[in-house]
Enzyme design. Structure first.
Site: not given
Ligand code: ADP
Ligand code: MG
Length: 360
Positions: A143, A110, A19-20, A51, A155, A17
């Site tokens: 991202e 994400s 470490t990247d 979605s 990730d 963790e």
């Molecule tokens: P995680 O730990 O799940 O990656 P993040 O905050 O980095 O949490 O990313 C979550 C965000 O990514 C959500 O709030 C949404 O905006 C987007 N997201 C992820 N999966 C989906 C999906 N299947 N449909 C629409 N948006 C998504």
């Molecule tokens: Mg994420």
């Protein structure tokens, strides 16, 4: 009209963790949970994304740039933007997303979304599909610079490059990827315990850890803490720098040891390294919370041979490795024990290392 389907999994990091960005090592697996994207090109000048977990659709002009699209569609728009910048012309069309990766649970919904979108869109574009490491970098760029979330490459590499029943040893300095068998045998279960803690905005803490690590490396005359010798943290006068550096240095060593332990099916050793990693994140890197510490400690008390926070910290999930019998105990009793201590009720799920992203 060609319909293109792509799947990309969520991921969980077994060990390694913070470490990247220090150019060290991590050992994630892809999950069997993932995100599926179906793309139907229609020759228009925009991509309309829907979605099944969002009520609002998102219309993304092919010429989109950071700031243009907000909300969940920014993840898709970021992919369109990075591909445009890379000279990959994507057609307009309708893009449908469905996913069983829980959002915000630290399983990287994400990255699953970005990687599935990139795989589908690059397949729909003319010309060669970039290799997996290039795709991971594009997803990270989307991202970081379009969505505005400061994250490393872990990730996306896990989602794109991991293999079933295996972990992926990532060397962030060389970007060498090594597949390490990890089926955990018949006797062990890998549990992901989502703390369901109220969301904490930890971007400031993340940035602070990054800058202390950079300062520590500079103080030691190194480009990154990856190049530090085991005892180099002792040379740091500032106690915070020394503690943060010690986490990174010892964590890198633990990742390499953990990969060896997996290769040898030495799960007792692997579990001990998980526990040591948790203590290092708690005491040296200061990124755990009381609830996360309680979950890890309770899982161990209920018989897990290893338990550690996974992900960037300040909430999120704990992973535990346990015998089938202890795993049943943890699934049945841990949530109540955590509620009794007046925290949110966590959810516990057993996971297995799944396949990396692929076209359907
Ligand atoms: P995680 O730990 O799940 O990656 P993040 O905050 O980095 O949490 O990313 C979550 C965000 O990514 C959500 O709030 C949404 O905006 C987007 N997201 C992820 N999966 C989906 C999906 N299947 N449909 C629409 N948006 C998504
Ligand atoms: Mg994420």
């Amino acid at each position: 009209m060609t319909v293109i389907g792509a799947f990309a999994p969520g991921r969980v990091n077994l060990i390694g963790e913070h470490t990247d960005y220090n150019l060290g090592f991590a050992l994630p697996i892809a999950l069997e949970l993932g995100t599926t994207v179906t793309f139907t090109p229609d020759g228009s000048a925009a991509i309309t994304a829907v979605s099944d977990s969002e009520t609002a659709s998102s219309v993304i002009p092919l010429t989109t740039a950071p700031g243009g699209v907000t909300g969940w569609g920014a993840y898709v728009a970021g992919c369109v933007w990075v591909l445009g910048e890379a000279g990959i012309a994507v057609p307009g069309g309708r893009l449908e997303v469905s996913s069983d990766v829980p959002v915000g649970a630290g399983l990287s919904s994400s990255a699953a979304l970005e990687c599935a979108v990139l795989l589908a869109l690059t397949s729909a574009a003319d010309g060669p599909v970039p290799d997996r490491i290039a795709l991971a970098k594009l997803a990270q760029r989307a991202e970081n610079h379009y969505v505005g979330a400061p994250t490393g490459l872990l990730d996306q590499l896990a989602s794109l490059c991991a293999e079933p029943d295996a972990a992926l040893l990532v060397d962030f300095q060389s970007l060498d990827l090594t597949t390490v068998p990890a089926d955990f045998g018949d006797c062990y279960r890998l549990l992901v315990i989502d703390s369901r803690a109220p969301h904490r905005h930890a971007d400031g803490e993340y940035a602070a850890r990054r800058s202390v690590c950079a300062a520590a490396a500079a103080e030691l005359g190194l480009d990154s803490l990856r190049d530090a010798a085991p005892d180099d943290w002792r040379r740091l006068v500032d106690p915070v720098q020394a503690a943060r550096a010690r986490h990174v240095i010892t964590e890198n060593a633990r990742v390499v040891d953990a990969a060896d332990a997996l290769r040898a099916s030495d799960y007792a050793r692997f579990g001990a390294l998980m526990n040591a990693s948790h203590i290092s994140m708690r005491d040296d890197f200061a990124i755990t919370t009381d609830q996360i510490d309680l979950i890890a400690c309770t899982a161990a008390a209920m018989g897990a041979i290893g338990a550690r926070m996974t992900g960037g910290g300040f909430g999120g999930s704990v992973i535990a490795l346990a015998s089938a019998e202890a795993a049943e105990r943890i699934i049945a009793d841990l949530p109540t024990a955590v509620v009794d201590a007046r925290f949110n009720e966590p959810t516990v799920r057993a996971v297995r290392p799944g396949a990396g992203a692929h076209l359907l």
